[in-house]
Design an enzyme around this catalytic site. Structure first.
Site, PDB file in Angstrom:
ATOM      1  NE  ARG A  50      41.487  29.804  42.750  1.00 35.31           N
ATOM      2  CZ  ARG A  50      40.131  30.078  42.605  1.00 35.31           C
ATOM      3  NH1 ARG A  50      39.640  29.526  41.619  1.00 35.31           N
ATOM      4  NH2 ARG A  50      39.522  30.956  43.297  1.00 35.31           N
ATOM      5  CG  ASP A  52      46.716  36.374  39.960  1.00 33.98           C
ATOM      6  OD1 ASP A  52      45.735  35.265  39.756  1.00 33.98           O
ATOM      7  OD2 ASP A  52      46.827  37.330  40.255  1.00 33.98           O
ATOM      8  NE  ARG A 198      50.738  41.235  40.601  1.00 32.74           N
ATOM      9  CZ  ARG A 198      49.846  40.974  39.350  1.00 32.74           C
ATOM     10  NH1 ARG A 198      49.154  39.954  39.407  1.00 32.74           N
ATOM     11  NH2 ARG A 198      50.004  41.833  38.576  1.00 32.74           N
TER      12      ARG A 198
END
Length: 247
Positions: A50, A52, A198
Site C-alpha cells: 500500500r 500513501d 521517507r
C-alpha cells in the site's frame, strides 16, 4: 474463479493513496471501478504494497478474482479503457494459480526516491520529485545509508501510526547515487514499516547537507526513538518500482 496478476503504474498525485479512503478517490477504487465496468461484477483487488497519498508506482502488483475466464490481454486493455482519464495504467495481466497472493507471496519490494538537487524548481517533474535547492553530497549520503543495512529495530524510522506487529526489519539495499541534478535512493527489503523509506530519506538528506555526520545517522538508528529521526521526506519523490516473487 480465475485469478489474475496485474502490474499497475500510477501517478499518485491526485489520489488519497492506494487504499480505499472516505475523503477522496484512491488508486484501489479507481482500478476496482474500471474492472467492474467491463466485467459487470463487483471486485476487490489486493496489492503487494500500500502506498500513501502522493506516492507513485511504476510496478505495483495486485491480484483479482473474476467470475469469467477472460483473456489476460482483454483484462489489461478493457481495464485501461475504463481507467481514462485517471493517471493509472495496467501494464500487464497474467493468469495465476489461486495460491498466488500479491502481498503474501512477495519476497522482496523495491523503491526509489528521487531528489531534484538544484537551485531551480522542477517544472516537468513537479509533484514527482523532492526539490532540495541546497547542495547535497551523494557520496556522504551513500556512506550514511550503509549504516542502516541489515536486520535492525527501525523504530526511529517508523510512523507513529504504523500497524506492524514488530519494528524489526531486514534492509537488503540502500544505495544513493547522483545522476546529473538528481539524487536517487534505492531501497530493497522483504517488507517496510509505514513511512520507513521517507523517514530514512529525510535523515540521509541531513547527512548530505552536512548537518548530520555518518555517526549521527547510526546513532539515530540505535536510539530506537522516533524523535531521533530526521525530517520525513515528502511523498512526491517516492516510487514503488518492483516486487519479487518466487520463480
Amino acid at each position: 474463479m480465475p485469478r489474475y496478476k496485474l502490474v499497475v503504474e500510477y501517478d499518485g498525485t491526485p489520489f488519497t493513496g492506494w487504499q480505499h479512503q472516505t475523503n477522496g478517490l484512491s488508486v484501489q477504487q479507481a482500478v476496482e471501478d474500471a474492472i467492474a465496468r467491463f466485467a459487470g461484477e463487483t471486485v476487490r483487488i489486493h496489492c503487494a504494497g500500500r502506498t500513501d497519498s502522493g506516492v507513485h508506482a511504476t510496478h505495483q502488483v495486485v491480484h483479482v478474482d473474476l467470475a469469467k475466464d477472460w483473456r489476460p490481454d482483454t483484462v489489461r486493455d478493457a481495464t485501461n479503457a475504463h481507467l481514462k482519464p485517471a493517471p493509472v495504467a495496467i501494464l500487464s495481466a497474467q493468469l495465476m494459480p489461486d495460491t498466488f497472493n500479491a502481498r503474501i507471496s512477495a519476497i522482496k519490494r523495491h523503491y526509489v526516491y528521487r531528489i531534484l538537487n538544484r537551485r531551480s524548481p522542477p517544472t516537468l517533474d513537479a509533484s514527482r520529485v523532492w526539490h532540495v535547492a541546497w547542495q547535497l553530497d551523494a557520496a556522504v549520503m551513500h556512506e550514511a545509508a550503509q549504516m542502516l543495512i541489515g536486520k535492525h529495530d527501525f523504530t526511529t524510522f517508523r510512523a507513529a501510526e504504523c500497524q506492524a506487529n514488530s519494528p524489526i526489519r531486514t534492509l537488503d539495499r540502500l544505495d544513493v547515487e547522483r545522476v546529473g541534478d538528481e539524487i536517487r535512493i534505492y531501497a530493497s527489503a522483504r517488507s517496510f514499516l509505514h513511512h520507513q523509506v521517507r523517514s530514512m530519506t529525510g535523515t540521509l538528506e541531513r547527512a548530505g547537507a552536512g548537518r548530520w555526520s555518518v555517526a549521527d545517522v547510526r546513532a539515530a538508528l540505535e536510539a530506537r526513538e522516533r524523535s531521533r529521526c530526521g525530517p520525513m521526506a515528502p511523498p512526491d519523490g517516492l516510487y514503488l518500482i518492483g516486487v519479487d516473487y518466487p520463480d
